[in-house]
Structures are given as C-alpha cells and as structure tokens.
Design an enzyme around this catalytic site. Structure first.
Site, mmCIF file in Angstrom:
data_model
loop_
_atom_site.group_PDB
_atom_site.id
_atom_site.type_symbol
_atom_site.label_atom_id
_atom_site.label_comp_id
_atom_site.label_asym_id
_atom_site.label_seq_id
_atom_site.Cartn_x
_atom_site.Cartn_y
_atom_site.Cartn_z
ATOM 1 N N ASP A 111 0.664 -1.288 -0.103
ATOM 2 C CA ASP A 111 0.119 -0.186 0.007
ATOM 3 C C ASP A 111 0.741 1.152 -0.020
ATOM 4 O O ASP A 111 0.436 2.320 0.513
ATOM 5 C CB ASP A 111 -0.835 -0.202 1.064
ATOM 6 C CG ASP A 111 -2.156 -0.869 1.017
ATOM 7 O OD1 ASP A 111 -2.524 -0.894 -0.315
ATOM 8 O OD2 ASP A 111 -2.614 -1.649 1.973
ATOM 9 N N ASP A 171 -7.230 -3.769 -5.543
ATOM 10 C CA ASP A 171 -6.992 -2.512 -4.881
ATOM 11 C C ASP A 171 -5.834 -1.518 -5.376
ATOM 12 O O ASP A 171 -5.384 -0.566 -5.321
ATOM 13 C CB ASP A 171 -6.699 -2.606 -3.234
ATOM 14 C CG ASP A 171 -7.829 -3.568 -2.725
ATOM 15 O OD1 ASP A 171 -8.267 -4.284 -3.210
ATOM 16 O OD2 ASP A 171 -8.225 -3.178 -1.552
ATOM 17 N N GLY A 229 -9.359 -16.895 -8.633
ATOM 18 C CA GLY A 229 -9.751 -15.866 -7.928
ATOM 19 C C GLY A 229 -10.285 -16.050 -6.725
ATOM 20 O O GLY A 229 -11.013 -17.208 -6.517
HETATM 21 N N1 GLY Z 1 -7.397 -1.321 0.246
HETATM 22 C C1 GLY Z 1 -7.962 -1.959 1.419
HETATM 23 C C2 GLY Z 1 -9.535 -1.744 1.425
HETATM 24 O O1 GLY Z 1 -10.224 -1.296 0.517
HETATM 25 O O2 GLY Z 1 -10.084 -2.313 2.329
#
Ligand code: GLY
Length: 395
Positions: A111, A171, A229
């Site tokens: 992240d 994400d 997936g």
């Molecule tokens: N990227 C983590 C979430 O969207 O919870």
C-alpha cells in the site's frame, strides 16, 4: 479476455438530475468544519483507519495502511480554500512519512501508493517539498521489491518468499500511480514498466466476463501462471465486493493518465456499468454488490465515493455523443446527492469524520457501518473534482 461493456439495465435510474453548485458548496463547508475539528482532535497524530461509533481515535504512530488519506484530505482543503493553515498542517505530517519508509515501519505490504500519493506526491506537486519527494521515491523503491517478474504482478500482502501469499489484489491499481510518477520524476523507466505490467496482469485476471471483479487473484509460484480468483473482504469468492469493484473502476483510469489506452477505458466502462446496474435505487452501495434493494446488509459509502471519482475522471474521455456520457454525469450527481443527503456527520457533533455508513471489512468484523478514512478522502476528492473540473490529480 476483456469483459464486454454491459448495457445499463435501467437508464431511468440515471436520468437528468440537477445538483446545484450551492449544494456542493454547502457540503464543502460541512466537510471543512469536520476537518478543522479533526485537526484539533488529532493534534499532530493520524486518524485510525475506521471509526468506532463514528469517531476516529488518534493513532500513536504513522503505521497503518491508511495514513496517507488524512494529509490528502487536508491538501484538498488547502487547494479549495487557499488557507495556509491547511498547508502548514499537511506539511507538518511529511517528516513522519520519510522516517516511516527509511525505517521500514509498517511497510511489509503493497500500500505504498495509498500511503505516499495523497500525502507526499500531493505535497511535492503542490509545494515542491523535497522531503516529500524523497519519501515518495523511497516508497516507490520499496514497492517494486514486491514485484514478481514471473507472474508479472506486485504481491499484495505477506512475505514475498511465501508461496501461499503469491497473489495480487485489485486495490493495488491505486498503488501503481506512485510508480508511474516515480519514473516521471527520476527518468528511470523501471518503475513504469513494473506498474504497467501489473496493470495488464490485474485487468486480465480480475475482470470476469460479466464485468464484475475478483478481489484477489492467486498465481502458481512455480510457473507464474494465473490460478484462481478469491475474495478477502467480499461476501464470497464469486461475488463483487463493492469496494473492489470501485477500485476496478478508478484504477484503470489512473493508469490511463500515464499510458492512454483503449483497454483501460473499456475496463472502466465495463466495471462502471456493472456497478451502476447493481447499486440499489437510493444509490448507496451495499458492501457487496450481491445485495440490493430490500436488503438489510450494511452499506459502504466509501465505494460510492471512489466510484464518484472514477465517473468524474471517466467522463473526460467520452464523446459528447456517447450516451454513456450523460448516464455517467447524472450517476455522479445522483450518487453525490445521496452522500450529501444521507451520509454527512453534521448531526453528530462529536464525530471527527466526514462520511457515515462506510464498511471496512465485514467478514473480519471491522469498521462496519462506521467512518473510514479513505471514504472521507475520496469524498473530498470528488467534491473537489465537481467544484473544479480542472483539478490536477495527485495520482
Ligand atoms: N485497500 C483496502 C481496502 O479497500 O479495504
């Protein structure tokens, strides 16, 4: 194979809608009151990723994956008002991002973009802050250590040598703009190459033929070939977790900013139409898109906020004659109107967040129907985009 773009099932749901500028200005005024209050209650610390009873507790350290959103919101407040107090507050948070990446505190995951783009890249773009630039480039250097050349993807979580963790999550499409930016400022193409490979791998595996998305995707660690997936935060492996779908709408457009390409636009339109077809008639997404009108499941306002940013960026790429342009424009207005009418914290004076009814991770039972900090960030970005369509993205 890329998904084909599904038809909008009920175009009436997105018919013409008037969202007056005064209402957006009112919403901005309410948001600024809460940001001012949060600056006071945080007192130099960072809000937790999610609220408890609609209040963010201050975190002792800059350690969580969501710390970048808080300075990001403050940068929006600065740009929208020109008030130097916001610039000073956001700037004062930068050194902790440099220390964090130098000392590798809480960075054993992908992240880096969520952390360093709205905080440090924004600071560098807006003010030329060199500490912010240094921190963001170090974060990009760290992010590329998670790249697997065989599978052509960036590993989301866990130790990069752990075969059980050999997977990406959708994400991460929001983490890779940090890499595109790093190539731009350093002139070194290695970041860009990795990011673009990751983008291609993600859209190839995460988009299902019906334009819904997988949250996560595993690969064979020996061969690098796609395996299967799965979900982490969604209702089931086969469902469309609402926020994953929203990341799948906005993420391709962010790659498109650096690498204009038809594939990104097609994926954006496909994932967007799926989202618009599956949110309920009051426009506030349930936490998973398998739930719809009549369900008592919690909502996720943060998915709406992310989807709004995607819609507002996406319409820039559509011809005036394209029927999707008016659908997306009206969808954005209707979704924003719903957030303003049903999700503001203005009647909860003790709340230091902006948007109610967000859901972080229902299967893990954290942050359910409460505040979450990225919901607040993307809501500010969406307000900014609506008030100033010429805004230059931090991404
Ligand atoms: N990227 C983590 C979430 O969207 O919870």
């Amino acid at each position: 194979m890329l998904p084909t773009v599904p038809k909008i099932d009920n175009p009436e749901k997105y018919s013409d809608f008037d969202l007056p500028r005064e209402k957006l200005e009112y919403a901005l005024g309410e948001a600024l009151k809460k940001i001012d209050y949060a600056i006071e209650t945080m007192n130099g610390k960072f809000p937790a990723e999610y609220g408890v009873n609609n209040i963010y507790a201050p975190m002792e350290n800059n350690y969580g994956w969501g710390s970048g959103f808080w300075p990001g919101m403050i940068w929006h407040a600065y740009e929208l008002t020109g008030d130097e107090k916001y610039k000073e507050t956001a700037t004062s948070l930068i050194p902790s991002f440099l220390t964090r990446i130098q000392q590798k505190l809480g960075v054993n995951h992908h992240d880096m973009g969520f952390l360093y783009t709205p905080s440090c890249v924004a600071a560098y773009k807006l003010t030329g802050n060199e500490t912010a630039k240094e921190a963001a480039i170090l974060a990009a250097d760290h992010l590329i250590t998670r790249y697997h050349a065989k599978g052509k993807f960036i590993q989301a979580w866990g130790d990069v040598r752990d075969p059980e963790s050999y997977r990406l999550i959708i994400d991460c499409l929001l983490n890779i703009p940090l890499l595109y930016w790093a190539s731009e400022v350093t002139g070194d193409p290695k970041y860009d190459e990795i990011a673009y490979n990751h983008f291609n791998t993600t859209v190839n595996v995460c988009c299902r033929p019906d334009a819904s998305t997988f949250h996560t995707y595993y690969f064979n660690p020996k061969t690098g070939k796609p395996l299967r997936g799965a979900t982490h935060q969604g209702n089931s492996d086969d469902s469309a977790w609402a926020r994953g779908q929203a990341w799948g709408m906005y993420g391709p457009l962010l790659t498109n900013m650096y690498h204009p390409n038809e594939k990104a636009i097609q994926v954006f339109e496909a994932t967007t139409n799926y989202f618009l077809n599956h949110i309920p008639s009051d426009y506030l997404a349930y936490w998973d898109l398998c739930f719809t009108d009549g369900s008592t499941q919690p909502r996720d306002s943060s998915s709406d906020a992310i989807a709004l940013c995607a819609l507002l960026e996406g319409i820039k790429h559509l011809d005036d004659t394209d029927p999707l342009k008016s659908i997306y424009t009206n969808a954005a207005k209707r979704i924003m109107n719903t957030l303003i009418d049903t999700c503001l914290t203005k009647d909860i004076p003790e709340s230091n967040g902006l948007l109610l009814h967000a859901t972080y991770a229902l299967p893990q039972k954290i942050g359910v129907d409460d505040l979450n900090i990225w919901g607040d960030y993307f809501y500010m970005e969406a307000l900014h985009r609506m008030l100033n369509p010429d805004w230059h993205p931090y991404w």
